[in-house]
Design a protein around this motif. Structure first.
Motif, mmCIF file in Angstrom:
data_model
loop_
_atom_site.group_PDB
_atom_site.id
_atom_site.type_symbol
_atom_site.label_atom_id
_atom_site.label_comp_id
_atom_site.label_asym_id
_atom_site.label_seq_id
_atom_site.Cartn_x
_atom_site.Cartn_y
_atom_site.Cartn_z
ATOM 1 N N GLY A 6 -12.468 1.952 1.047
ATOM 2 C CA GLY A 6 -12.185 1.895 2.477
ATOM 3 C C GLY A 6 -10.986 1.058 2.851
ATOM 4 O O GLY A 6 -10.694 0.914 4.019
ATOM 5 N N GLY A 7 -10.279 0.511 1.880
ATOM 6 C CA GLY A 7 -9.109 -0.291 2.192
ATOM 7 C C GLY A 7 -7.886 0.555 2.468
ATOM 8 O O GLY A 7 -7.842 1.751 2.169
ATOM 9 N N ARG A 8 -6.909 -0.074 3.083
ATOM 10 C CA ARG A 8 -5.629 0.576 3.338
ATOM 11 C C ARG A 8 -4.528 -0.337 2.817
ATOM 12 O O ARG A 8 -4.695 -1.550 2.764
ATOM 13 C CB ARG A 8 -5.447 0.831 4.825
ATOM 14 C CG ARG A 8 -6.481 1.780 5.359
ATOM 15 C CD ARG A 8 -6.365 2.105 6.813
ATOM 16 N NE ARG A 8 -5.388 1.323 7.545
ATOM 17 C CZ ARG A 8 -5.304 1.289 8.849
ATOM 18 N NH1 ARG A 8 -6.146 1.971 9.581
ATOM 19 N NH2 ARG A 8 -4.393 0.574 9.459
ATOM 20 N N VAL A 9 -3.394 0.252 2.453
ATOM 21 C CA VAL A 9 -2.275 -0.501 1.893
ATOM 22 C C VAL A 9 -1.060 -0.332 2.783
ATOM 23 O O VAL A 9 -0.713 0.787 3.167
ATOM 24 C CB VAL A 9 -1.934 -0.008 0.463
ATOM 25 C CG1 VAL A 9 -0.702 -0.710 -0.075
ATOM 26 C CG2 VAL A 9 -3.119 -0.201 -0.465
ATOM 27 N N ALA A 10 -0.427 -1.446 3.112
ATOM 28 C CA ALA A 10 0.861 -1.436 3.810
ATOM 29 C C ALA A 10 1.849 -2.163 2.911
ATOM 30 O O ALA A 10 1.563 -3.265 2.434
ATOM 31 C CB ALA A 10 0.759 -2.124 5.159
ATOM 32 N N VAL A 11 2.986 -1.543 2.663
ATOM 33 C CA VAL A 11 4.006 -2.150 1.809
ATOM 34 C C VAL A 11 5.262 -2.344 2.633
ATOM 35 O O VAL A 11 5.830 -1.393 3.171
ATOM 36 C CB VAL A 11 4.317 -1.266 0.581
ATOM 37 C CG1 VAL A 11 5.407 -1.901 -0.259
ATOM 38 C CG2 VAL A 11 3.058 -1.042 -0.251
ATOM 39 N N LEU A 12 5.708 -3.592 2.735
ATOM 40 C CA LEU A 12 6.967 -3.933 3.380
ATOM 41 C C LEU A 12 7.935 -4.286 2.263
ATOM 42 O O LEU A 12 7.702 -5.241 1.519
ATOM 43 C CB LEU A 12 6.781 -5.133 4.323
ATOM 44 C CG LEU A 12 8.050 -5.738 4.915
ATOM 45 C CD1 LEU A 12 8.773 -4.729 5.786
ATOM 46 C CD2 LEU A 12 7.705 -6.984 5.698
ATOM 47 N N GLY A 13 8.970 -3.487 2.093
ATOM 48 C CA GLY A 13 9.873 -3.760 0.990
ATOM 49 C C GLY A 13 11.074 -2.844 0.986
ATOM 50 O O GLY A 13 11.333 -2.109 1.935
ATOM 51 N N ALA A 51 4.592 4.204 -3.432
ATOM 52 C CA ALA A 51 4.348 5.483 -4.107
ATOM 53 C C ALA A 51 3.199 5.355 -5.106
ATOM 54 O O ALA A 51 2.331 6.236 -5.186
ATOM 55 C CB ALA A 51 5.620 5.958 -4.809
ATOM 56 N N ALA A 52 3.168 4.261 -5.851
ATOM 57 C CA ALA A 52 2.103 4.070 -6.846
ATOM 58 C C ALA A 52 0.739 3.954 -6.169
ATOM 59 O O ALA A 52 -0.241 4.570 -6.617
ATOM 60 C CB ALA A 52 2.385 2.833 -7.694
ATOM 61 N N ALA A 53 0.652 3.174 -5.099
ATOM 62 C CA ALA A 53 -0.624 3.010 -4.403
ATOM 63 C C ALA A 53 -1.103 4.341 -3.837
ATOM 64 O O ALA A 53 -2.287 4.685 -3.935
ATOM 65 C CB ALA A 53 -0.493 1.967 -3.293
ATOM 66 N N ALA A 54 -0.188 5.106 -3.256
ATOM 67 C CA ALA A 54 -0.565 6.398 -2.683
ATOM 68 C C ALA A 54 -1.025 7.359 -3.781
ATOM 69 O O ALA A 54 -2.004 8.089 -3.594
ATOM 70 C CB ALA A 54 0.614 6.989 -1.914
ATOM 71 N N ALA A 82 4.815 11.508 -2.585
ATOM 72 C CA ALA A 82 3.834 10.723 -3.336
ATOM 73 C C ALA A 82 2.561 10.489 -2.524
ATOM 74 O O ALA A 82 1.573 9.984 -3.053
ATOM 75 C CB ALA A 82 4.437 9.382 -3.739
ATOM 76 N N GLY A 83 2.605 10.837 -1.234
ATOM 77 C CA GLY A 83 1.429 10.665 -0.385
ATOM 78 C C GLY A 83 1.468 9.448 0.504
ATOM 79 O O GLY A 83 0.498 9.155 1.198
ATOM 80 N N ALA A 84 2.581 8.722 0.522
ATOM 81 C CA ALA A 84 2.700 7.526 1.371
ATOM 82 C C ALA A 84 3.175 7.926 2.762
ATOM 83 O O ALA A 84 3.993 8.835 2.915
ATOM 84 C CB ALA A 84 3.674 6.524 0.754
ATOM 85 N N GLY A 85 2.699 7.219 3.753
ATOM 86 C CA GLY A 85 3.167 7.433 5.112
ATOM 87 C C GLY A 85 4.499 6.747 5.334
ATOM 88 O O GLY A 85 4.785 5.706 4.738
ATOM 89 N N THR A 86 5.318 7.336 6.195
ATOM 90 C CA THR A 86 6.641 6.763 6.483
ATOM 91 C C THR A 86 6.882 6.603 7.983
ATOM 92 O O THR A 86 8.010 6.387 8.403
ATOM 93 C CB THR A 86 7.757 7.632 5.873
ATOM 94 O OG1 THR A 86 7.671 8.948 6.414
ATOM 95 C CG2 THR A 86 7.659 7.683 4.357
ATOM 96 N N ALA A 87 5.827 6.691 8.784
ATOM 97 C CA ALA A 87 5.996 6.597 10.236
ATOM 98 C C ALA A 87 6.565 5.246 10.652
ATOM 99 O O ALA A 87 7.270 5.147 11.662
ATOM 100 C CB ALA A 87 4.660 6.848 10.938
ATOM 101 N N ALA A 88 6.321 4.197 9.873
ATOM 102 C CA ALA A 88 6.811 2.869 10.209
ATOM 103 C C ALA A 88 8.165 2.569 9.558
ATOM 104 O O ALA A 88 8.722 1.498 9.762
ATOM 105 C CB ALA A 88 5.794 1.805 9.785
#
Length: 104
Positions: A6-13, A51-54, A82-88
């Motif tokens: 149920g966790g979510r990942v946000a990556v700032l980088g 990308a890895a997390a997604a 890779a399945g990562a969101g890019t809206a931000a």
């Protein structure tokens, strides 16, 4: 993180276009060495982590900035693939995307 936890990942980088240059040997200072190959591939520590997390199944959002050049579009498309969101993610008008030269 276990799948389904149920966790979510946000990556700032960072997100960079890696220019991968194949050479027989690294050049000495001031020397020119001919390249045998050149590839432009998506990279950057932040983008790689997102990308890895997604790919591992975590709902992931990438927060970063790319330029509005061709490399920026390639980087965002690779993250989405890779399945990562890019809206931000921010596409900075009139700015180039980050690049990195990698010699192999």
């Amino acid at each position: 993180m276990a799948r389904g936890a149920g966790g979510r990942v946000a990556v700032l980088g960072s997100a960079n276009a890696d220019l991968v240059i194949g050479v027989a040997r690294l050049p000495a200072p001031g020397e020119t060495v001919l390249a045998g190959s050149l590839q432009t591939i998506p990279g950057g520590k932040g983008a790689n982590q997102a990308a890895a997390a997604a790919r591992l199944g975590a709902p992931t959002e990438f927060l970063g900035r790319v330029g509005d050049d061709g490399n920026g579009g390639m980087l965002l498309a690779a993250l989405r693939g890779a399945g990562a969101g890019t809206a931000a993610a921010v596409e900075a008008a009139g700015e180039p995307s980050g690049t990195a030269a990698v010699f192999l």
